[in-house]
Design a protein around this motif. Structure first.
Motif, mmCIF file in Angstrom:
data_model
loop_
_atom_site.group_PDB
_atom_site.id
_atom_site.type_symbol
_atom_site.label_atom_id
_atom_site.label_comp_id
_atom_site.label_asym_id
_atom_site.label_seq_id
_atom_site.Cartn_x
_atom_site.Cartn_y
_atom_site.Cartn_z
ATOM 1 N N LEU A 1 0.847 -1.200 0.000
ATOM 2 C CA LEU A 1 0.000 0.000 0.000
ATOM 3 C C LEU A 1 0.881 1.248 0.000
ATOM 4 O O LEU A 1 1.843 1.329 0.768
ATOM 5 C CB LEU A 1 -0.894 0.004 1.240
ATOM 6 C CG LEU A 1 -1.846 1.200 1.335
ATOM 7 C CD1 LEU A 1 -2.985 1.063 0.320
ATOM 8 C CD2 LEU A 1 -2.420 1.336 2.744
ATOM 9 N N VAL A 2 0.534 2.189 -0.864
ATOM 10 C CA VAL A 2 1.289 3.449 -0.934
ATOM 11 C C VAL A 2 0.307 4.600 -0.667
ATOM 12 O O VAL A 2 -0.348 5.093 -1.580
ATOM 13 C CB VAL A 2 1.973 3.619 -2.308
ATOM 14 C CG1 VAL A 2 2.882 4.858 -2.295
ATOM 15 C CG2 VAL A 2 2.768 2.379 -2.684
ATOM 16 N N PRO A 3 0.186 5.003 0.607
ATOM 17 C CA PRO A 3 -0.752 6.092 0.914
ATOM 18 C C PRO A 3 -0.246 7.403 0.360
ATOM 19 O O PRO A 3 0.967 7.638 0.307
ATOM 20 C CB PRO A 3 -0.752 6.151 2.454
ATOM 21 C CG PRO A 3 0.055 5.000 2.940
ATOM 22 C CD PRO A 3 0.905 4.534 1.805
ATOM 23 N N LEU A 4 -1.161 8.263 -0.062
ATOM 24 C CA LEU A 4 -0.826 9.612 -0.527
ATOM 25 C C LEU A 4 0.262 9.545 -1.604
ATOM 26 O O LEU A 4 1.315 10.181 -1.524
ATOM 27 C CB LEU A 4 -0.383 10.506 0.650
ATOM 28 C CG LEU A 4 -1.503 11.058 1.566
ATOM 29 C CD1 LEU A 4 -2.405 10.006 2.141
ATOM 30 C CD2 LEU A 4 -0.931 11.923 2.672
ATOM 31 N N LYS B 1 -10.890 7.814 4.487
ATOM 32 C CA LYS B 1 -12.142 7.059 4.286
ATOM 33 C C LYS B 1 -11.883 5.646 3.769
ATOM 34 O O LYS B 1 -12.817 4.911 3.455
ATOM 35 C CB LYS B 1 -13.042 7.812 3.299
ATOM 36 C CG LYS B 1 -13.492 9.151 3.843
ATOM 37 C CD LYS B 1 -14.646 9.694 3.052
ATOM 38 C CE LYS B 1 -15.166 10.952 3.732
ATOM 39 N NZ LYS B 1 -15.595 11.959 2.782
ATOM 40 N N LEU B 2 -10.617 5.287 3.656
ATOM 41 C CA LEU B 2 -10.286 3.957 3.142
ATOM 42 C C LEU B 2 -10.595 2.906 4.205
ATOM 43 O O LEU B 2 -10.153 3.037 5.347
ATOM 44 C CB LEU B 2 -8.799 3.902 2.760
ATOM 45 C CG LEU B 2 -8.349 2.677 1.998
ATOM 46 C CD1 LEU B 2 -8.989 2.615 0.618
ATOM 47 C CD2 LEU B 2 -6.819 2.684 1.856
ATOM 48 N N ASP B 3 -11.335 1.889 3.815
ATOM 49 C CA ASP B 3 -11.714 0.841 4.745
ATOM 50 C C ASP B 3 -10.811 -0.363 4.478
ATOM 51 O O ASP B 3 -10.678 -0.794 3.329
ATOM 52 C CB ASP B 3 -13.185 0.508 4.458
ATOM 53 C CG ASP B 3 -13.754 -0.477 5.450
ATOM 54 O OD1 ASP B 3 -14.912 -0.295 5.828
ATOM 55 O OD2 ASP B 3 -13.049 -1.451 5.823
ATOM 56 N N ALA B 4 -10.208 -0.882 5.532
ATOM 57 C CA ALA B 4 -9.300 -2.030 5.362
ATOM 58 C C ALA B 4 -10.008 -3.185 4.648
ATOM 59 O O ALA B 4 -9.377 -3.961 3.935
ATOM 60 C CB ALA B 4 -8.786 -2.487 6.713
ATOM 61 N N GLY B 5 -11.320 -3.272 4.818
ATOM 62 C CA GLY B 5 -12.087 -4.349 4.195
ATOM 63 C C GLY B 5 -12.091 -4.275 2.672
ATOM 64 O O GLY B 5 -12.397 -5.250 1.998
ATOM 65 N N PHE B 6 -11.728 -3.117 2.117
ATOM 66 C CA PHE B 6 -11.669 -2.980 0.646
ATOM 67 C C PHE B 6 -10.397 -3.621 0.080
ATOM 68 O O PHE B 6 -10.279 -3.815 -1.130
ATOM 69 C CB PHE B 6 -11.611 -1.500 0.225
ATOM 70 C CG PHE B 6 -12.802 -0.659 0.621
ATOM 71 C CD1 PHE B 6 -14.014 -1.233 0.951
ATOM 72 C CD2 PHE B 6 -12.698 0.733 0.618
ATOM 73 C CE1 PHE B 6 -15.103 -0.443 1.293
ATOM 74 C CE2 PHE B 6 -13.779 1.532 0.960
ATOM 75 C CZ PHE B 6 -14.984 0.942 1.300
ATOM 76 N N LEU B 7 -9.435 -3.844 0.956
ATOM 77 C CA LEU B 7 -8.080 -4.162 0.485
ATOM 78 C C LEU B 7 -7.727 -5.625 0.717
ATOM 79 O O LEU B 7 -8.264 -6.259 1.632
ATOM 80 C CB LEU B 7 -7.056 -3.300 1.254
ATOM 81 C CG LEU B 7 -7.255 -1.788 1.188
ATOM 82 C CD1 LEU B 7 -6.295 -1.091 2.146
ATOM 83 C CD2 LEU B 7 -7.040 -1.286 -0.234
ATOM 84 N N LYS C 1 -5.302 5.377 11.168
ATOM 85 C CA LYS C 1 -5.892 4.772 9.953
ATOM 86 C C LYS C 1 -4.931 3.725 9.385
ATOM 87 O O LYS C 1 -5.330 2.621 9.025
ATOM 88 C CB LYS C 1 -6.194 5.882 8.939
ATOM 89 C CG LYS C 1 -6.671 5.438 7.586
ATOM 90 C CD LYS C 1 -7.842 4.491 7.599
ATOM 91 C CE LYS C 1 -9.173 5.192 7.755
ATOM 92 N NZ LYS C 1 -10.307 4.200 7.718
ATOM 93 N N VAL C 2 -3.647 4.084 9.326
ATOM 94 C CA VAL C 2 -2.638 3.125 8.843
ATOM 95 C C VAL C 2 -2.705 1.842 9.672
ATOM 96 O O VAL C 2 -2.690 0.730 9.130
ATOM 97 C CB VAL C 2 -1.219 3.763 8.901
ATOM 98 C CG1 VAL C 2 -0.131 2.709 8.792
ATOM 99 C CG2 VAL C 2 -1.059 4.805 7.798
ATOM 100 N N MET D 1 6.722 -1.485 7.327
ATOM 101 C CA MET D 1 6.672 -0.176 6.664
ATOM 102 C C MET D 1 8.085 0.293 6.331
ATOM 103 O O MET D 1 9.021 0.061 7.091
ATOM 104 C CB MET D 1 6.056 0.872 7.599
ATOM 105 C CG MET D 1 4.560 0.890 7.584
ATOM 106 S SD MET D 1 3.972 2.443 8.272
ATOM 107 C CE MET D 1 3.404 1.841 9.835
ATOM 108 N N LEU D 2 8.165 0.967 5.190
ATOM 109 C CA LEU D 2 9.372 1.729 4.867
ATOM 110 C C LEU D 2 8.901 3.169 4.736
ATOM 111 O O LEU D 2 7.912 3.436 4.037
ATOM 112 C CB LEU D 2 9.994 1.251 3.553
ATOM 113 C CG LEU D 2 11.326 1.909 3.192
ATOM 114 C CD1 LEU D 2 12.455 1.379 4.083
ATOM 115 C CD2 LEU D 2 11.701 1.647 1.718
#
Ligand SMILES: C[S@@+](CC[C@H](N)C(=O)[O-])C[C@H]1O[C@@H](n2cnc3c(N)ncnc32)[C@H](O)[C@@H]1O
Length: 220
Positions: A42-45, A108-114, A140-141, A151-152
Motif C-alpha cells: 500500500l502506498v498512501p498519498l 475514508k479507506l476501509d481495510a475491508g476494501f483491500l 488509519k494506517v 513499513m518503509l
C-alpha cells in the motif's frame, strides 16, 4: 491540510514534491523488508510517484491512494499503462495490471476494501500532514496493518518554527509515539540534505534539514 489544498496544487501543477526518477532510497532499502514477490504493498498519498512503477516492476501488487484524479490519470498516461476505472464506496479506482490507484480520501479507506497488506511504503505521506492530522493518519494506517505488515518510510527533520509545511518536520520521538507500540523502528538512513535546504530557504528554513529513512517491523 484540507483536501481542497491538495487538489488545487494538482490543478495548478504545483507539485514540487514530485520526482522525475525513483526515490533513490527505495531501491537501496526495500530489500531490507525481504518481502515475497506477489505481496500487496500500500502506498498512501502516492501522487503519481514513479515509485509505484518500481514496486510493480519488482513483482509486487501495488495499491496507491491519492485524492487527486489528475495524479492518478497522469500516472497511467505518463507511463503508458492501460487502466480501467470503477467506483468503490467514495473512491474511483484506477485499475491497471498489478497496480491500482484508489482516488479518494485516505481517511475514508476501509481495510475491508483491500487485500492483506504486507507492506506500507510511506514516502512523503506522514510528512505531508500537519501535526493535528498525523495521529489520525497513523491510526488509519494501523487499521490497515495485520500482524506481519512492515513499513518503509521517510521523514524530514527541521525547526518547524522556521517554515510552514508541507513538508512538515517529524522527529523520531513522534514516530515512537505514533507507531512504537506496534512496531520496532529502525533508522536505516540519515542525511543532511543541503539542496533541499536551499530550495526551502525562501520559505524561512535556515538551520538544517535532515532526511531519515526508517524500517518499521511488526512487534515492539
Ligand atoms: C507531498 S505529496 C507526496 C506524493 C508522493 N508520495 C510522492 O512522493 O511523490 C502528498 C500527496 O498526498 C495527497 N493527499 C493529501 N491528503 C490526502 C488524503 N487525505 N487522501 C488522499 N490523498 C491525499 C496529495 O494529493 C498529494 O499527492
Amino acid at each position: 491540510m484540507e483536501l481542497s489544498y491538495w487538489k488545487a496544487r494538482w490543478q495548478k501543477n504545483k507539485t514540487g514534491w514530485h520526482m522525475n526518477d525513483v526515490y533513490p532510497h527505495l531501491p537501496a532499502y526495500w530489500p531490507n523488508l525481504q518481502l515475497e514477490k506477489g505481496s500487496a504493498v500500500l502506498v498512501p498519498l502516492c501522487g503519481k510517484s514513479l515509485d509505484l512503477l518500481w514496486l510493480k516492476n519488482h513483482g509486487y501488487r501495488v495499491i496507491g491512494v491519492d485524492i487527486s484524479p489528475k495524479a492518478a490519470e497522469n500516472f497511467f498516461r505518463d507511463n503508458r499503462l492501460d487502466f480501467k476505472t470503477y467506483t468503490k464506496s467514495s473512491f474511483t479506482v484506477y485499475k491497471g495490471d498489478n497496480l491500482s490507484i484508489w482516488c479518494g480520501d485516505f481517511f475514508k479507506l476501509d481495510a475491508g476494501f483491500l487485500p492483506e497488506i504486507s507492506a506500507i511504503y510511506d514516502k512523503a505521506a506522514l510528512i505531508a500532514l500537519p501535526e493535528g492530522q498525523r495521529k489520525r493518519y497513523a491510526q488509519k494506517v494501523l487499521t490497515i496493518c495485520n500482524q506481519s505488515t512492515q513499513m518503509l518510510m521517510n521523514t524530514f527533520e527541521y525547526e518547524q518554527d522556521e517554515m510552514n509545511g508541507p513538508p512538515f518536520s517529524v522527529f523520531a520521538d513522534e514516530l515512537v509515539e505514533l507507531y512504537g507500540e506496534h512496531f520496532t523502528i529502525e533508522l536505516l538512513h540519515e542525511e543532511s540534505i543541503m539542496e533541499n535546504l536551499v530550495k526551502f530557504q525562501h520559505r524561512g528554513l535556515s538551520s538544517y534539514l535532515i532526511e531519515k529513512v526508517y524500517h518499521l517491523r511488526p512487534g515492539s
